[in-house]
Design an enzyme around this catalytic site. Structure first.
Site, mmCIF file in Angstrom:
data_model
loop_
_atom_site.group_PDB
_atom_site.id
_atom_site.type_symbol
_atom_site.label_atom_id
_atom_site.label_comp_id
_atom_site.label_asym_id
_atom_site.label_seq_id
_atom_site.Cartn_x
_atom_site.Cartn_y
_atom_site.Cartn_z
ATOM 1 N N LYS A 213 56.284 13.613 27.351
ATOM 2 C CA LYS A 213 56.049 12.628 28.001
ATOM 3 C C LYS A 213 57.252 12.674 28.970
ATOM 4 O O LYS A 213 56.306 12.481 30.740
ATOM 5 C CB LYS A 213 56.359 11.474 27.192
ATOM 6 C CG LYS A 213 56.835 10.230 27.850
ATOM 7 C CD LYS A 213 56.484 9.333 27.354
ATOM 8 C CE LYS A 213 56.389 7.608 27.693
ATOM 9 N NZ LYS A 213 56.643 7.063 26.968
ATOM 10 N N GLU A 219 64.464 21.061 24.015
ATOM 11 C CA GLU A 219 64.062 21.895 22.957
ATOM 12 C C GLU A 219 62.297 22.222 23.793
ATOM 13 O O GLU A 219 62.250 23.291 23.736
ATOM 14 C CB GLU A 219 63.538 20.618 21.825
ATOM 15 C CG GLU A 219 64.743 20.690 20.886
ATOM 16 C CD GLU A 219 65.211 19.532 21.066
ATOM 17 O OE1 GLU A 219 64.990 18.909 22.558
ATOM 18 O OE2 GLU A 219 65.744 19.006 19.959
ATOM 19 N N GLY A 273 55.858 7.911 23.231
ATOM 20 C CA GLY A 273 55.996 9.037 22.053
ATOM 21 C C GLY A 273 54.761 9.225 20.699
ATOM 22 O O GLY A 273 54.092 10.016 20.718
ATOM 23 N N ARG A 274 55.666 7.757 19.850
ATOM 24 C CA ARG A 274 54.961 8.631 18.105
ATOM 25 C C ARG A 274 53.169 8.259 18.410
ATOM 26 O O ARG A 274 52.977 8.120 16.966
ATOM 27 C CB ARG A 274 56.478 7.886 17.547
ATOM 28 C CG ARG A 274 56.019 6.881 17.452
ATOM 29 C CD ARG A 274 57.712 6.512 17.114
ATOM 30 N NE ARG A 274 58.361 5.551 17.611
ATOM 31 C CZ ARG A 274 59.297 5.264 18.553
ATOM 32 N NH1 ARG A 274 59.528 6.532 19.527
ATOM 33 N NH2 ARG A 274 59.760 4.134 18.785
ATOM 34 N N LYS A 544 71.815 14.070 21.019
ATOM 35 C CA LYS A 544 71.194 14.916 21.989
ATOM 36 C C LYS A 544 72.282 14.688 23.076
ATOM 37 O O LYS A 544 72.955 16.081 23.477
ATOM 38 C CB LYS A 544 69.752 13.935 23.002
ATOM 39 C CG LYS A 544 69.513 14.129 22.624
ATOM 40 C CD LYS A 544 68.055 13.040 24.007
ATOM 41 C CE LYS A 544 67.068 13.304 23.097
ATOM 42 N NZ LYS A 544 65.529 13.150 24.076
HETATM 43 O O1 LIG Z 1 57.419 13.951 24.901
HETATM 44 P P1 LIG Z 1 58.819 14.113 25.301
HETATM 45 O O2 LIG Z 1 59.015 13.386 26.725
HETATM 46 O O3 LIG Z 1 59.745 15.732 25.630
HETATM 47 O O4 LIG Z 1 60.130 13.751 24.311
HETATM 48 C C1 LIG Z 1 59.116 14.335 22.393
HETATM 49 C C2 LIG Z 1 60.140 12.744 21.596
HETATM 50 O O5 LIG Z 1 61.056 13.082 21.769
HETATM 51 C C3 LIG Z 1 61.752 11.439 21.882
HETATM 52 O O6 LIG Z 1 61.755 11.461 22.792
HETATM 53 C C4 LIG Z 1 62.908 11.562 20.674
HETATM 54 O O7 LIG Z 1 62.735 12.067 19.945
HETATM 55 C C5 LIG Z 1 60.589 10.929 21.036
HETATM 56 O O8 LIG Z 1 60.355 9.552 20.899
HETATM 57 C C6 LIG Z 1 59.181 11.484 21.539
HETATM 58 O O9 LIG Z 1 57.823 11.542 20.735
#
Ligand SMILES: O=P(O)(O)OC[C@H]1O[C@](O)(CO)[C@@H](O)[C@@H]1O
Length: 596
Positions: A213, A219, A273-274, A544
């Site tokens: 997102k 990661e 995101g979730r 983080k």
């Molecule tokens: O889609 P992104 O921005 O890489 O984030 C990955 C995930 O990390 C978070 O921001 C935190 O765990 C989640 O809400 C999200 O789904």
């Protein structure tokens, strides 16, 4: 900090608190003997049967819970979500994952702008792109068709799509569409995950979808750079344009990474995101694997459902989710499955004091349901684990919560779980359970000479376990069975352990969509009643930022020999041991191991 009223200050909450003692006096054995009560605790919608008669609750309890929902303004909050109000107030965002599964002609506004045409523009783009890849008209840098897909993403950009993919894999129709293709998910920054994911893959025939997102998640970005290296070292840097595409809300960063913006698939800040599996986050990788026709037929079907012609309905993932959206929005609370599930969770956690919930699908295809739901439900207790949606210690107005909220979810498919943690839920801690069963298996097998089919064998356990938990086994029964005296305490089952059962007609894409949406909305109901913001996740930030300090230190120590400084004694000791123990690891190893 606002000082708005907390739900625990209402008469309805206090009334439920006072009611707990009455319930604690009654064993589920007695409650289950009241057939009328049990009948009232069965709800059916669109082929799904919910049985919550094995909850430690009476009809009076339910009545009080409905009153609590009213006191919390639940209906109004649901409407505000569907109406596109900025209910995620700490991030100033609308919460509109329901728009992701709406028909082309629907109108769902966010700030006065209809979101649905944008959704459709991306869906059309996914259809076109996935068809080109699947048909072989979009080929890799060496002219070979791309038959394997690696989706790189973490958290919400991973778990939902993995859940749906795992569930569809053994569906006969879906697996036919996926013949000869592979979909893999790379999530963990652990290089072992990279190695495992690319083992056996050929860069020439692999398409990589970077899903993030924000397009800043450490990661995902390191994994994306690692895989970009894998591709460009094998095929040259210009191959990246043919082999890497992206899903993100941040198209500027996508372009800076080196992915052609034409090959980027957008979504929006109003998709958490979730809650993003129905956006390009899930739809792109799943369409590449199973074909976009799944989605396209869904759209037609939704239209037919809206006009009541349900007999013409096709069975598709997004349509299933959408059917639950409509039900959640419009059904009265006593017939509304997500509302009932949410209220029962509130009852178990905040009143009966059971902080955990076991999610127990009697289907191997649903093995990734619990990992996906954990992400959406976990909670920070005074001393418990923290995860997203309901993992909050303060109300939406910033007031510390004086009551327990959220749940510690875990689970495994039955019957595997029966041979591990069920011991605890039968005789140890009380853990309310969600049993999920399926009437028709994706894979019917009936061996000649067997008493029952393989699926009947599985389902025998699905039907037996809730009763074992509810009724237990008394010392008197054991005496009657001539169990030796000294073993009676060990063989006694207290019972009175709550569970609910969901029976799905089958495990088609449609039912998988229904299940996903039921849990999504259940979590929203819980958050709405507890008065928290289920749609932000500030709790993930501290770890983080500390990791980024550690990263800087590791770099400085390795590259410039700087001492470890600025950390507490414990962390300093561990980091020194780590640096010393890995000092002989080459500083400039090949980016990827030879066996990859
Ligand atoms: O889609 P992104 O921005 O890489 O984030 C990955 C995930 O990390 C978070 O921001 C935190 O765990 C989640 O809400 C999200 O789904």
């Amino acid at each position: 900090m606002a000082s708005s009223t907390l739900i625990c200050d209402t008469e309805q909450w206090k009334d439920l608190k006072a009611h707990v003692d009455d319930i604690k006096k009654t064993h589920l054995r007695e409650l289950m003997s009241d057939t009328q009560r049990c009948n009232s605790m069965m709800v059916e919608f669109d082929g799904i049967l919910l049985d919550y008669s094995r909850q430690c609750a009476t009809l009076e309890t339910m009545d009080k819970l409905f009153k609590l929902a009213e006191a919390a303004g639940l209906k109004g909050k649901i409407n505000r979500m569907f109406n596109g109000e900025r209910i995620n107030s700490t991030e100033n965002r609308c919460v509109l994952h329901v728009a992701l599964r709406a028909p082309r002609d629907a109108v769902i506004n966010c700030d006065g702008k209809n979101t649905v045409p944008d959704v459709w523009q991306v869906l059309d783009k996914i259809r076109e792109f996935s068809e080109r890849v699947r048909s072989g008209s979009w080929v890799g840098a060496t002219g070979k068709p791309l038959k394997d897909v690696v989706a790189i993403g973490i958290g919400g950009s991973f778990l939902g799509p993995l859940f749906v993919h795992t569930a569809l894999q053994t569906d006969p129709e879906a697996s036919e569409f996926a013949r000869g293709r592979q979909l893999r998910f790379l999530a963990n920054v652990d290089p072992i995950d990279v190695a495992r994911n690319i083992t056996g893959l050929n860069p020439e025939t692999t398409l990589v979808v970077v899903v993030s997102k924000t397009f800043t998640t450490a990661e995902t970005m390191l994994n994306a750079r690692t895989i970009r290296e894998w591709i460009s070292s094998a095929l040259g840097p210009e191959a990246v344009a043919k082999h890497m595409v992206a899903v993100s809300t941040n198209l500027t960063l996508v372009e800076q990474f080196g992915i052609d913006p034409n090959n980027a698939f957008a979504f929006w800040d109003w998709v958490g995101g979730r809650y993003s599996v129905c956006s390009a986050v899930g739809v792109l990788p799943l369409s590449l694997q199973y074909g976009f026709s799944v989605v396209e037929k869904y759209r037609l079907s939704y239209f037919l459902v809206s006009f009541g012609k349900t007999d013409a309905v096709d069975t598709r993932f997004l349509q299933g989710a959408s059917s639950i959206d409509k039900h959640f929005y419009s059904a009265p609370f006593d017939k509304n499955i997500p509302v009932l599930l949410g209220l029962l969770s509130i009852w178990n956690v905040s009143f009966l004091g059971h902080p955990a919930r076991a999610i127990l699908p009697y289907s191997q295809a649903l093995e990734k349901l619990a990992p996906h739901i954990q992400q959406a439900c976990y909670h920070l207790f005074a001393s418990f684990v923290s995860m997203e949606s309901n993992g909050k210690g303060v109300s939406i107005d910033g007031v510390p919560l004086p009551y327990e909220s959220g749940e510690i979810d875990f689970g495994e498919p039955g019957t595997n779980g029966q041979h591990s943690f069920y011991q605890l839920i039968h005789q140890g801690r009380v853990v309310p359970c969600d049993f999920i069963g399926v009437v028709k298996s994706q894979q019917p097998v009936y061996l000649k000479g067997e008493v029952v089919s393989n699926h009947d064998e599985l389902m025998s356990n699905f039907f037996a376990q809730p009763d074992a938990l509810a009724y237990g086994k008394t010392p008197q029964q054991l005496q009657h069975e001539n169990v030796p005296h000294h073993l009676i305490p060990h063989k006694t089952f207290p019972g009175n352990r709550p569970s609910l059962s969901l029976l799905l007609p089958s495990l088609s894409a449609y039912n998988i969509g229904q299940l996903l949406a039921m849990y999504e909305h259940r979590i929203a109901v819980e958050g709405f009643i507890w008065g928290i913001n289920s749609f932000d996740q500030w709790g993930v930030e501290l770890g983080k930022s500390l990791a980024s300090q550690v990263r800087k230190q590791l770099h400085a120590s390795r590259k410039k020999g700087e001492p470890v400084e600025g950390f507490n004694f414990s962390t300093t000791t561990m980091m020194k041991r780590y640096l010393e123990g890995s000092a002989d690891v080459p500083q400039d190893p090949p980016t990827l191991l030879p066996h990859m």
